[in-house]
Motif scaffolding. Structure first.
Motif, short mmCIF file in Angstrom:
data_model
loop_
_atom_site.label_atom_id
_atom_site.label_comp_id
_atom_site.label_asym_id
_atom_site.label_seq_id
_atom_site.Cartn_x
_atom_site.Cartn_y
_atom_site.Cartn_z
N GLU A 191 53.86 6.92 -10.61
CA GLU A 191 53.03 8.13 -10.68
C GLU A 191 52.20 8.16 -11.96
OE1 GLU A 191 56.27 8.08 -10.07
OE2 GLU A 191 56.23 8.49 -7.90
N GLN A 192 52.79 7.75 -13.07
CA GLN A 192 52.06 7.72 -14.34
C GLN A 192 50.95 6.68 -14.30
OE1 GLN A 192 55.51 7.03 -16.85
NE2 GLN A 192 55.39 9.12 -17.71
N ARG A 193 51.23 5.50 -13.71
CA ARG A 193 50.19 4.48 -13.61
C ARG A 193 49.02 4.97 -12.77
NH1 ARG A 193 54.76 0.80 -13.54
NH2 ARG A 193 54.84 0.83 -11.26
N ALA A 194 49.34 5.63 -11.65
CA ALA A 194 48.28 6.15 -10.78
C ALA A 194 47.43 7.18 -11.52
CB ALA A 194 48.89 6.76 -9.53
N ALA A 195 48.07 8.03 -12.33
CA ALA A 195 47.33 9.06 -13.07
C ALA A 195 46.43 8.43 -14.13
CB ALA A 195 48.31 10.03 -13.71
N ILE A 196 46.92 7.38 -14.79
CA ILE A 196 46.12 6.71 -15.81
C ILE A 196 44.88 6.08 -15.18
CG2 ILE A 196 46.09 4.75 -17.41
CD1 ILE A 196 49.08 5.37 -17.94
N VAL A 197 45.07 5.38 -14.07
CA VAL A 197 43.95 4.72 -13.39
C VAL A 197 42.94 5.76 -12.90
CG1 VAL A 197 43.27 3.31 -11.41
CG2 VAL A 197 45.30 2.70 -12.74
N ALA A 198 43.43 6.85 -12.35
CA ALA A 198 42.54 7.88 -11.83
C ALA A 198 41.70 8.51 -12.93
CB ALA A 198 43.36 8.95 -11.12
N ALA A 199 42.18 8.45 -14.17
CA ALA A 199 41.44 9.06 -15.28
C ALA A 199 40.26 8.21 -15.73
CB ALA A 199 42.39 9.30 -16.46
N TYR A 200 40.24 6.92 -15.34
CA TYR A 200 39.12 6.06 -15.72
C TYR A 200 37.93 6.32 -14.80
CZ TYR A 200 42.61 3.22 -18.23
OH TYR A 200 43.60 2.78 -19.07
N PRO A 201 36.71 6.14 -15.29
CA PRO A 201 35.55 6.18 -14.39
C PRO A 201 35.70 5.11 -13.31
CG PRO A 201 34.84 6.24 -16.69
CD PRO A 201 36.32 5.95 -16.70
N ALA A 202 35.24 5.39 -12.10
CA ALA A 202 35.46 4.49 -10.97
C ALA A 202 34.98 3.08 -11.25
CB ALA A 202 34.77 5.05 -9.72
N HIS A 203 33.83 2.94 -11.91
CA HIS A 203 33.27 1.60 -12.13
C HIS A 203 34.01 0.83 -13.21
CE1 HIS A 203 31.28 4.01 -15.25
NE2 HIS A 203 31.06 2.87 -15.89
N GLU A 204 34.93 1.49 -13.96
CA GLU A 204 35.67 0.82 -15.01
C GLU A 204 37.12 0.51 -14.61
OE1 GLU A 204 35.58 3.11 -18.55
OE2 GLU A 204 33.39 3.04 -18.77
N ARG A 205 37.55 0.96 -13.44
CA ARG A 205 38.97 0.90 -13.12
C ARG A 205 39.53 -0.51 -13.03
NH1 ARG A 205 38.88 5.90 -8.75
NH2 ARG A 205 38.69 7.54 -10.35
N GLU A 206 38.81 -1.42 -12.37
CA GLU A 206 39.34 -2.78 -12.24
C GLU A 206 39.40 -3.48 -13.59
OE1 GLU A 206 37.58 -5.07 -9.07
OE2 GLU A 206 39.22 -4.35 -7.80
N ALA A 207 38.38 -3.25 -14.45
CA ALA A 207 38.39 -3.89 -15.76
C ALA A 207 39.50 -3.33 -16.64
CB ALA A 207 37.03 -3.69 -16.44
N ARG A 208 39.68 -2.01 -16.62
CA ARG A 208 40.66 -1.39 -17.51
C ARG A 208 42.09 -1.53 -17.00
NH1 ARG A 208 39.02 1.99 -21.55
NH2 ARG A 208 36.80 2.44 -21.71
N ALA A 209 42.29 -1.38 -15.70
CA ALA A 209 43.65 -1.40 -15.14
C ALA A 209 44.13 -2.79 -14.79
CB ALA A 209 43.72 -0.50 -13.91
N LYS A 210 43.21 -3.69 -14.43
CA LYS A 210 43.60 -5.02 -13.97
C LYS A 210 43.08 -6.14 -14.86
CE LYS A 210 43.92 -3.56 -9.13
NZ LYS A 210 45.38 -3.66 -9.06
N GLY A 211 42.27 -5.80 -15.87
CA GLY A 211 41.75 -6.83 -16.77
C GLY A 211 40.75 -7.74 -16.10
N ILE A 212 40.08 -7.26 -15.05
CA ILE A 212 39.10 -8.07 -14.34
C ILE A 212 37.75 -7.96 -15.05
CG2 ILE A 212 37.88 -8.41 -12.17
CD1 ILE A 212 40.33 -7.27 -10.76
N PRO A 213 37.23 -9.02 -15.64
CA PRO A 213 35.99 -8.93 -16.39
C PRO A 213 34.77 -8.91 -15.48
CG PRO A 213 36.76 -11.18 -16.39
CD PRO A 213 37.81 -10.37 -15.66
#
Length: 252
Positions: free
Chosen positions: A19-41
């Motif tokens: 639940e905490q991970r989902a909340a953290i990801v949801a707080a990122y702007p949509a276009h930044e989520r994969e880079a911030r949550a998954k480290g995808i450059p």
């Protein structure tokens, strides 16, 4: 000096609850989520498959034996050789990447030892460079070397039904399947997802670096029409009398 890149995602942060991970990801702007949550450059002029991993990843499951299957190879030496196994749910027209392996500096004999346990009946798609002769093979084409060591190589290199071999057409077929929910990958195939994250273009051209499993998958998708059912399924069906229970019934 040897270098290695290890990818970690927010899912590897075990001190957070789901639940905490989902909340953290949801707080990122949509276009930044994969880079911030998954480290995808974001690389070059863009990823070839701009698809969220959760849309194609699935938990491994026992493959129904009546699904046609196909192996696919990308040859290499200093850059790795790679192999995948595709399973095709023909009713839903969904392709599953069920196995993947990648290794550098392995001869056809060594590769065959790894791949034959996947099924000696399994047909194998391979690229055009499999027709080339190699020094260590004493002038024998690569595809023939693999066949000599027991792999069931298809008679012709990977191509579409009309004989074309367009890389872009193969990539678009994969992307179309991903976008339409008709392409899935077992979530345990970490090397496959590592390549998927970094597969990109530069100045509009595909960057051919750490793309070995991507290439093997593309060859398999191009030759999907050659996928076959495990012959043991037919043998089991013939031997089973009308009154016997079917041990695979739960998977049909």
């Amino acid at each position: 000096m040897t270098r290695h890149v290890t990818f970690m995602t927010i899912d590897d942060a075990g001190h957070y609850t789901p639940e905490q991970r989902a909340a953290i990801v949801a707080a990122y702007p949509a276009h930044e989520r994969e880079a911030r949550a998954k480290g995808i450059p974001v690389l070059g002029s863009g990823r070839i498959f701009p698809i969220a991993e959760e849309l194609i990843a699935c938990q491994p499951f026992r493959l129904p034996r009546y699904w046609p299957r196909l192996g696919a190879l990308d040859f290499g030496w200093d850059h790795p050789s790679a192999a995948v196994e595709l399973a095709w749910d023909t009713e839903a027209d969904v392709v599953y990447v069920a196995k993947a392996c990648r290794a550098s500096q392995q001869t056809p004999a060594m590769q065959a030892l790894t791949l034959k346990p996947w099924g000696e009946w399994l047909p194998w798609a391979w690229p055009r460079d499999g027709r080339r002769e190699t020094l260590d093979g004493a002038g024998v084409a690569l595809a023939k070397q693999y066949a000599a060591h027991g792999l069931n190589m298809l008679s012709r290199h990977a191509q579409f039904a009309d004989g074309s071999v367009s890389v872009e057409a193969g990539l678009m077929e994969m992307l179309d399947r991903m976008q339409s929910g008709r392409f899935k990958v077992f979530s345990t195939l970490l090397p496959w997802f590592e390549e998927f994250r970094l597969y990109h273009r530069k100045d509009g051209q595909v960057v051919k670096l750490r793309d070995d499993l991507m290439a093997a998958t593309r060859y398999g998708v191009m030759m999907l029409r050659e996928a076959v059912v495990d012959p043991a399924e037919f043998r089991a069906g013939r031997k089973r009398s009308a009154g016997q229970s079917d041990p695979l019934a739960a998977f049909r």
